[in-house]
Scaffold this motif. Structure first.
Motif, PDB file in Angstrom:
ATOM      1  N   MET A   1       0.845  -1.195   0.000  1.00  0.00           N
ATOM      2  CA  MET A   1       0.000   0.000   0.000  1.00  0.00           C
ATOM      3  C   MET A   1       0.883   1.248   0.000  1.00  0.00           C
ATOM      4  SD  MET A   1      -2.907   1.227   2.756  1.00  0.00           S
ATOM      5  CE  MET A   1      -1.883   2.315   3.763  1.00  0.00           C
TER       6      MET A   1
ATOM      7  N   ASP B   1      -7.037  -1.851   6.896  1.00  0.00           N
ATOM      8  CA  ASP B   1      -5.747  -1.370   6.372  1.00  0.00           C
ATOM      9  C   ASP B   1      -5.285  -0.153   7.160  1.00  0.00           C
ATOM     10  OD1 ASP B   1      -5.775  -3.301   4.354  1.00  0.00           O
ATOM     11  OD2 ASP B   1      -6.531  -1.907   2.821  1.00  0.00           O
TER      12      ASP B   1
ATOM     13  N   PRO C   1      -3.773  -4.518  -4.952  1.00  0.00           N
ATOM     14  CA  PRO C   1      -3.485  -5.793  -4.299  1.00  0.00           C
ATOM     15  C   PRO C   1      -2.979  -6.876  -5.238  1.00  0.00           C
ATOM     16  CG  PRO C   1      -5.559  -4.904  -3.515  1.00  0.00           C
ATOM     17  CD  PRO C   1      -5.151  -4.078  -4.690  1.00  0.00           C
TER      18      PRO C   1
ATOM     19  N   SER D   1      -2.040   1.647  -5.377  1.00  0.00           N
ATOM     20  CA  SER D   1      -2.176   0.653  -4.300  1.00  0.00           C
ATOM     21  C   SER D   1      -3.059  -0.505  -4.752  1.00  0.00           C
ATOM     22  CB  SER D   1      -2.739   1.329  -3.046  1.00  0.00           C
ATOM     23  OG  SER D   1      -1.831   2.297  -2.569  1.00  0.00           O
TER      24      SER D   1
ATOM     25  N   ARG E   1      -6.913   0.892  -0.894  1.00  0.00           N
ATOM     26  CA  ARG E   1      -6.683  -0.286  -1.746  1.00  0.00           C
ATOM     27  C   ARG E   1      -7.523  -0.210  -3.029  1.00  0.00           C
ATOM     28  NH1 ARG E   1      -8.106  -5.852   0.735  1.00  0.00           N
ATOM     29  NH2 ARG E   1      -6.649  -5.235   2.400  1.00  0.00           N
TER      30      ARG E   1
END
Length: 483
Positions: free
Chosen positions: A68, A149, A127, A125, A120
């Protein structure tokens, strides 16, 4: 005034895709809030950093990780000074909010450390390494994962930096991220002292008909009844042309592509939804231009009923390529699996699963505005077509009910819940209908719209605006000192 009008209209139309007149407005409605202009030198102390996060914060057996992105400005920090965390929302984070504005100024005054976290699935950022937004890979995009997060980020910063171990934590957010900093108080109250939520919607709702009603009200407040009446007459004129199957000349003047079918219900609704988005963008993000827009509408050399048509002709007809007003053009915005920059598909996924917030113009409650052509089922169809047949309205309604039950919507006593949060809203902001607007910890700012209170105190602002900023600073300072 004429030059300002031309610049504004050109700004919104110049970058329109030749085939998609809806793209620019939809993307700008999701843009990062601004805290004012800044220079390269102002941002020189802002660092880009990364933190490891779990893909699934709630499954200890899932060991997949991702990186992140966040920004940090340690220029003013003194050991154990407060942590000011601006929480990112449905946008790509940039250095501005750590380089200027009220959050920046509070850190300067109090020897604070500045952070800016990226949500996210937005910005950089991602995943998944392939940066895909396919339905399967969107599984871990949810409010709960994003809040977890943020909780991990706070714990990690305090544990890894001895100069932050005993620092008080203050959260700041605007729009959706304002909702996040408020909702954090209900899940992780031990992690921070207080929050400032600017323009934060708290009540999840699928049929958000109030939004376009407030767009209309804000135009009237900013210019006068004559502008909204002319706009209403113009929309009714367009509806009449569609109802009587007399759109051939209209579509020709608007430079519409041949694939647009005025008799197709989805194409027709998309056309009117696109018009609504244009005016929504002005009210939400460029409210200072409302008088200029109304002046343009009022001075069109046409009848009252045809003034809006003339305005739209100027907006679209100069383009050398045809304008694709079809439903497929609207759907395209939410179907781009590799969209890394705008956040359009990711945000639509969140609305289809947890929030709703669809800007209808005709409601089950018989409320109508802006021509009354955009119903809830249109957005439900967009959700299904963008994310597959498994996307069902009853699932969204269940998600909305769960979220409102968990966080209380706007039906709460702030002496019992959200005591750590101060809420601010612009009077012109259509989003305030879903936010907390009453009580000692809520401020509504006359003459301002969405997230317009993030900049520094400025003598050019109104007295109520600057007083509100002083109240925000005092509230955060008081809660920081009390714990």
């Amino acid at each position: 005034m004429e030059d300002n009008e031309k610049r504004f209209i050109n700004m919104l139309s110049a970058e329109e895709s030749a085939l998609n007149p809806y793209r620019r407005n939809v993307e700008l409605l999701l843009q990062e809030p601004s805290s004012g202009s800044y220079t390269k030198n102002d941002a020189a102390s802002v660092q880009e950093l990364w933190i490891t996060q779990r893909l699934d914060q709630f499954d200890k057996l899932n060991n997949k990780k991702w990186q992140m992105r966040y920004l940090q400005n340690a220029k003013y920090h003194k050991p154990q000074g407060p942590m000011y965390i601006f929480v990112g929302g449905e946008w790509t984070i940039t250095p501005g909010l750590l380089s200027t504005g009220l959050t920046h100024d509070m850190a300067l005054i109090n020897g604070g450390m500045l952070f800016y976290t990226e949500h996210r699935y937005y910005g950089q950022s991602w995943p998944y390494k392939n940066n895909s937004l396919s339905v399967d890979e969107l599984t871990y995009l949810s409010l709960e994962q994003a809040l977890a997060d943020l909780a991990h980020f706070i714990r990690e910063q305090k544990s890894q930096n001895s100069n932050l171990t005993h620092s008080k934590v203050l959260l700041i957010g605007g729009s959706y991220s304002g909702s996040m900093v408020a909702w954090m108080t209900q899940l992780y109250p031990e992690l921070f002292s207080a929050s400032w939520a600017s323009s934060a919607p708290l009540l999840a709702k699928s049929d958000f008909y109030e939004y376009m009603q407030l767009v209309n009200n804000s135009i009237q407040l900013s210019y006068g009844l004559n502008c909204t009446e002319r706009l209403e007459k113009g929309l009714n004129h367009l509806v009449k042309l569609f109802n009587s199957n007399e759109t051939t000349e209209l579509l020709k003047k608007l430079n519409a592509c041949e694939n647009f079918n005025a008799n197709d219900e989805l194409d027709r609704i998309s056309f009117f939804n696109g018009i609504g988005n244009y005016f929504a963008l002005i009210v939400q993000s460029y409210s200072a231009y409302i008088p200029s827009l109304c002046h343009k509408l009022m001075t069109m050399q046409s009848t009252e009923a045809e003034a809006l048509q003339g305005f739209l002709e100027q907006l679209y007809a100069d383009d050398s390529h045809c304008q694709d007003f079809s439903y497929q053009s609207m759907l395209q915005l939410f179907s781009e699996h590799t969209d890394q920059s705008t956040g359009t598909r990711a945000w639509f996924y969140q609305t289809c699963h947890q929030f709703g917030w669809y800007t209808t113009t005709i409601s089950a409650s018989n409320s109508s505005s802006f021509g009354g052509q955009v119903p809830l089922w249109y957005f439900q169809r967009l959700c299904r077509d963008a994310f597959g047949p498994g996307q069902k309205p009853n699932q969204l309604e269940a998600g909305i009910a769960q979220l409102n039950e968990q966080f209380g919507g706007v039906a709460f006593n702030q002496s019992e819940r959200y005591r750590q949060v101060i809420f601010t809203h612009g009077q012109l902001d259509p989003w305030r209908a879903m936010g907390q607007q009453v009580g000692n910890q809520a401020i509504v700012l006359p003459g301002y719209s969405h997230c317009e209170d993030l900049a520094s105190i400025d003598v050019r602002d109104t007295v109520p605006m600057n007083l509100a900023k002083l109240r925000v600073m005092s509230f955060l300072q008081r809660h920081m000192a009390a714990i």
